[in-house]
Design an enzyme around this catalytic site. Structure first.
Site, PDB file in Angstrom:
ATOM      1  N   GLU A   1      67.469  60.183 -28.828  1.00  0.00           N
ATOM      2  CA  GLU A   1      66.775  59.256 -27.929  1.00  0.00           C
ATOM      3  C   GLU A   1      65.834  59.977 -26.969  1.00  0.00           C
ATOM      4  OE1 GLU A   1      69.352  55.480 -26.442  1.00  0.00           O
ATOM      5  OE2 GLU A   1      70.257  57.407 -25.995  1.00  0.00           O
TER       6      GLU A   1
ATOM      7  N   HIS B   1      80.926  65.463 -48.027  1.00  0.00           N
ATOM      8  CA  HIS B   1      80.326  64.507 -48.967  1.00  0.00           C
ATOM      9  C   HIS B   1      78.822  64.366 -48.756  1.00  0.00           C
ATOM     10  CE1 HIS B   1      84.314  63.532 -50.299  1.00  0.00           C
ATOM     11  NE2 HIS B   1      84.688  63.391 -49.028  1.00  0.00           N
TER      12      HIS B   1
ATOM     13  N   LYS C   1      72.295  60.371 -28.112  1.00  0.00           N
ATOM     14  CA  LYS C   1      71.717  60.855 -26.841  1.00  0.00           C
ATOM     15  C   LYS C   1      70.615  61.865 -27.121  1.00  0.00           C
ATOM     16  CE  LYS C   1      72.696  58.521 -24.708  1.00  0.00           C
ATOM     17  NZ  LYS C   1      73.419  57.368 -24.905  1.00  0.00           N
TER      18      LYS C   1
ATOM     19  N   CYS D   1      60.226  43.938 -21.574  1.00  0.00           N
ATOM     20  CA  CYS D   1      59.193  43.977 -20.544  1.00  0.00           C
ATOM     21  C   CYS D   1      59.799  43.640 -19.181  1.00  0.00           C
ATOM     22  CB  CYS D   1      58.104  42.962 -20.846  1.00  0.00           C
ATOM     23  SG  CYS D   1      57.487  43.086 -22.520  1.00  0.00           S
TER      24      CYS D   1
ATOM     25  N   ASN E   1      57.808  37.830 -21.102  1.00  0.00           N
ATOM     26  CA  ASN E   1      58.730  38.744 -21.767  1.00  0.00           C
ATOM     27  C   ASN E   1      59.402  37.948 -22.881  1.00  0.00           C
ATOM     28  OD1 ASN E   1      60.698  40.600 -22.451  1.00  0.00           O
ATOM     29  ND2 ASN E   1      61.977  40.181 -20.654  1.00  0.00           N
ATOM     30  N   GLY E   2      59.423  38.502 -24.092  1.00  0.00           N
ATOM     31  CA  GLY E   2      60.049  37.773 -25.198  1.00  0.00           C
ATOM     32  C   GLY E   2      59.088  37.683 -26.367  1.00  0.00           C
TER      33      GLY E   2
ATOM     34  N   TRP F   1      56.615  46.429 -22.979  1.00  0.00           N
ATOM     35  CA  TRP F   1      57.137  47.122 -24.154  1.00  0.00           C
ATOM     36  C   TRP F   1      56.593  46.306 -25.325  1.00  0.00           C
ATOM     37  CZ3 TRP F   1      60.072  46.163 -28.501  1.00  0.00           C
ATOM     38  CH2 TRP F   1      60.616  47.272 -29.156  1.00  0.00           C
TER      39      TRP F   1
ATOM     40  N   ARG G   1      62.326  49.081 -18.151  1.00  0.00           N
ATOM     41  CA  ARG G   1      62.433  48.030 -19.174  1.00  0.00           C
ATOM     42  C   ARG G   1      61.327  48.133 -20.218  1.00  0.00           C
ATOM     43  NH1 ARG G   1      65.746  43.711 -17.214  1.00  0.00           N
ATOM     44  NH2 ARG G   1      64.894  42.396 -18.839  1.00  0.00           N
TER      45      ARG G   1
ATOM     46  N   LYS H   1      65.169  49.948 -21.894  1.00  0.00           N
ATOM     47  CA  LYS H   1      66.549  49.879 -21.434  1.00  0.00           C
ATOM     48  C   LYS H   1      67.229  48.594 -21.891  1.00  0.00           C
ATOM     49  CE  LYS H   1      70.002  51.235 -18.984  1.00  0.00           C
ATOM     50  NZ  LYS H   1      70.760  52.269 -19.699  1.00  0.00           N
TER      51      LYS H   1
ATOM     52  N   GLU I   1      77.675  59.167 -30.555  1.00  0.00           N
ATOM     53  CA  GLU I   1      77.038  58.995 -29.247  1.00  0.00           C
ATOM     54  C   GLU I   1      76.280  60.262 -28.837  1.00  0.00           C
ATOM     55  OE1 GLU I   1      76.218  56.670 -27.473  1.00  0.00           O
ATOM     56  OE2 GLU I   1      75.965  57.471 -25.458  1.00  0.00           O
TER      57      GLU I   1
END
Ligand code: G6P
Length: 611
Positions: A491, A507, A488, A2, A99-100, A73, A27, A606, A484
């Site tokens: 996401e 495999h 990307k 947040c 926040n938390g 968030w 955020r 983020k 990566e």
């Protein structure tokens, strides 16, 4: 997670809070709210983005020179108007943004419920604000003392900002594990989760430490511990320019940040390497060099994209410095019973410097006696402050939720460290050293060249934007890039994508390959080139679509693949800095074409300050 913003001073707070929330929206962005204190308090909040908040506020009283704002968030309770912050206590004596996570909130909720409190939301924050009020009324204490006493009952993480209409000349802010920064102006103070909303007003800031409580009046700031011991605030100067947090004409922050990479990589190595100088110069590691040179093992801890950079680090340290490396997800490391030996070095990698799991892993490793180093982007953030030494990446602020320039800057730092250790441990000769440094200087120009192929990457994105699955394959240094690249894509475009070591395809993933499956193969000319050519043939034999990242002029793969994404040649140890660029752009274009919100992908944030 947040975003929190607060203001107390002589200006009208509303626009400062709204603009601050827009800067912090990366955020978290599932709901937003503000509270202003004038004669009486006002609270406006709703599900959705800061833009939605602005529309509901139209026509209402927005006056007041003290206020707080929040962009959320969700952790406890779904995103909704009611669950949005700020939260007000039952009798209206306190308003809080947080926040938390308050881990013992259900126990506290039950106790407050037994004492007549009723809850309107599903949030832990509403429990906290009511706990503060309960202590305030029961104990007949000041607002500040009620906050401090309440925090002694709380387990968990918080960045907390509290207003009390009963004491309308102050803001109370407290921190435990969730960051808060206070900007110092002329008879005014700005409070925020990070410095981005503050930088346009002042460069003088105080970073709160765990257990700090700040009592902020218009012309006075008092810093204490929760236990009421007075502290001397340490003022830092922000090294951040307002231009760095604007889109500068790009459609999205992510695109701007992809295009910034020639500069951000240069900024990361500038002044630290020079072919005419004997050694890589990393000032932050100066005091710990003997430990690093004699390390028996390096353990890298990180999350997300930073973990992928850590995997590249494993190859770099093993190749150039011949030190064994283990790369751990911070969230796994912290809950195992990790073995730390005397000569081990732990390296934490984090763009934000605030990721809760990485920070907790740093603290654990430190408690177990390890020397812990940080590779972080945000100066003054929690991880650099919790580590023994470290190196900043100097990539500049990264706002797009999907990390791009931070990754290449992290790899650049890891490469510099590996070269430095390789030289000190006599695995790199002077001649090789000069050649490596010269090549590092070439990397920004080579990235510029790749960025010039952007239209071609866009054309290929258009062909495959409707695919439902992608496979990414690479070997050696290209394996972390495959991970990566897949991250990307998923996401920001919500397409399922998997990264795999190319040889492992046999495999399992090979069973997925058919004429609808685009397979991105990362195949620069390195020591496994011939092997990966065979892998491409295996894919083609099963009618898969091959999109290959190849060196310019590679006619062999061009013949076999459906499409090629070309990059210049470089030394293998720097190849990730080039191979990742077309994959970032491919994901970006696919996501834009699918109508996705590239800078604020759904459900992500983020800076992940909860575990
Ligand atoms: C979040 C971000 C990712 C990032 C990860 C680790 O998931 O969306 O982009 O890689 O956190 O963040 P850090 O700040 O520790 O690098």
């Amino acid at each position: 997670m947040c975003g929190i913003v607060g203001y107390i001073g002589h200006r009208q707070a509303y626009h400062i809070l709204i603009n601050g929330l827009k800067r912090l929206e990366y955020r978290g962005y599932d709901s937003a709210g503000i509270s202003l204190l004038n004669n009486k308090p006002s609270i406006y909040k709703c599900k959705g983005k800061v833009g939605d908040l602005e529309s509901i506020v139209i026509g209402n009283d927005i006056s007041g020179s003290i206020g707080v704002g929040h962009t959320r968030w969700a952790t406890h309770g779904e995103p909704s108007d009611t669950n949005a912050h700020p939260h007000i206590s039952q009798e209206g004596h306190f308003i809080a943004v947080h926040n938390g996570i308050i881990e013992n909130y259900s126990r506290l909720k039950k106790r407050l419920g037994d004492r007549g409190y009723e809850f309107r939301t599903e949030t832990d924050t509403e429990v906290l604000v009511n706990l503060i009020e309960y202590i305030y009324l029961k104990g007949q204490v000041s607002a500040e003392m009620a906050v401090r006493l309440a925090l002694t009952k709380v387990e968990g993480a918080y960045g907390l900002v509290v207003l009390s209409p009963d004491e309308p000349d102050k803001i109370i802010a407290a921190r435990n594990s969730s960051p808060l920064v206070i900007g110092i102006g002329e008879k005014e103070y700005f409070i925020a989760s990070d410095a981005t909303p503050i930088v346009e007003f002042t460069k003088s800031v105080i970073y709160l430490n765990d257990d700090d409580v700040a009592i902020i009046k218009r012309n006075e700031l008092t810093l204490k511990t929760i236990g009421n011991d007075k502290l001397e605030p340490k003022v830092h100067t922000l090294n951040l320019e307002i231009g760095e947090i604007d889109k500068n004409g790009y459609d999205h922050f992510m695109l701007k940040e992809i295009f910034e990479q020639p500069r951000s990589i240069l900024d990361t190595f500038r002044g630290r390497v020079n072919p005419n100088r004997e050694e890589v110069h990393l000032g932050g590691l100066y005091n710990v060099m003997p430990d690093l040179v004699n390390a028996r093992r390096i353990i890298i801890i990180a999350c997300g994209t930073s973990w992928h950079a850590g995997l590249v680090g494993e190859y770099l340290f093993e190749d150039m410095a011949r030190i064994p490396v283990e790369v751990e997800y911070a969230s796994e490391f912290r809950y195992r019973n990790p073995i730390i030996n005397k000569d081990d070095i732990v390296i934490a990698i984090s763009q934000s410097g605030e990721t809760a799991d990485t920070l907790a892993a740093v603290k654990l490793a430190s408690d177990l006696g390890a020397m812990v180093l940080g590779i972080c982007n945000v100066a003054g953030s929690s991880i650099p402050r919790a580590t023994h030494a470290g190196v900043y990446t100097h990539a500049g602020p990264e706002i797009g939720v999907a990390s791009t320039k931070a990754f290449t800057a992290q790899v650049t730092v890891l490469a510099m460290m590996a070269i430095l250790l390789g030289k000190r441990r006599n695995f790199i000769t002077d001649k090789e050293y000069v050649a490596l440094i010269k090549e590092l200087y070439e990397i920004p120009g080579k990235i510029e060249k790749i960025l010039n192929y952007n239209d071609e990457f866009k054309r290929i994105a258009d062909l495959y934007k409707n695919a439902t699955n992608f496979l990414y394959l690479g070997r050696g240094y290209c394996f972390p890039v495959a991970l990566e690249g897949a991250l990307k894509l998923k996401e920001i475009s919500y397409i399922h994508a998997e990264g795999y070591p190319a040889a492992e395809m046999k495999h399992g993933p090979i069973a997925l390959i058919d004429e609808k499956m685009p397979v991105i193969v990362i195949a620069p000319k390195d020591k496994t080139y011939d092997k990966i050519v065979s892998n491409i043939q295996e894919i083609k034999a099963r009618k898969g679509i091959v999109i290959a990242v190849v060196n310019e002029g590679d006619e062999v793969i061009k013949e076999m693949a459906d499409h090629v994404l070309e990059i210049p040649e470089t030394d293998t140890v720097f190849s990730t800095l080039l191979t990742v660029i077309p994959l970032q752009l491919l994901s970006y274009h696919i996501a834009v074409m699918r109508g996705c919100n590239v800078d604020q992908p759904r459900n992500l944030a983020k800076s992940v300050t909860v575990e």
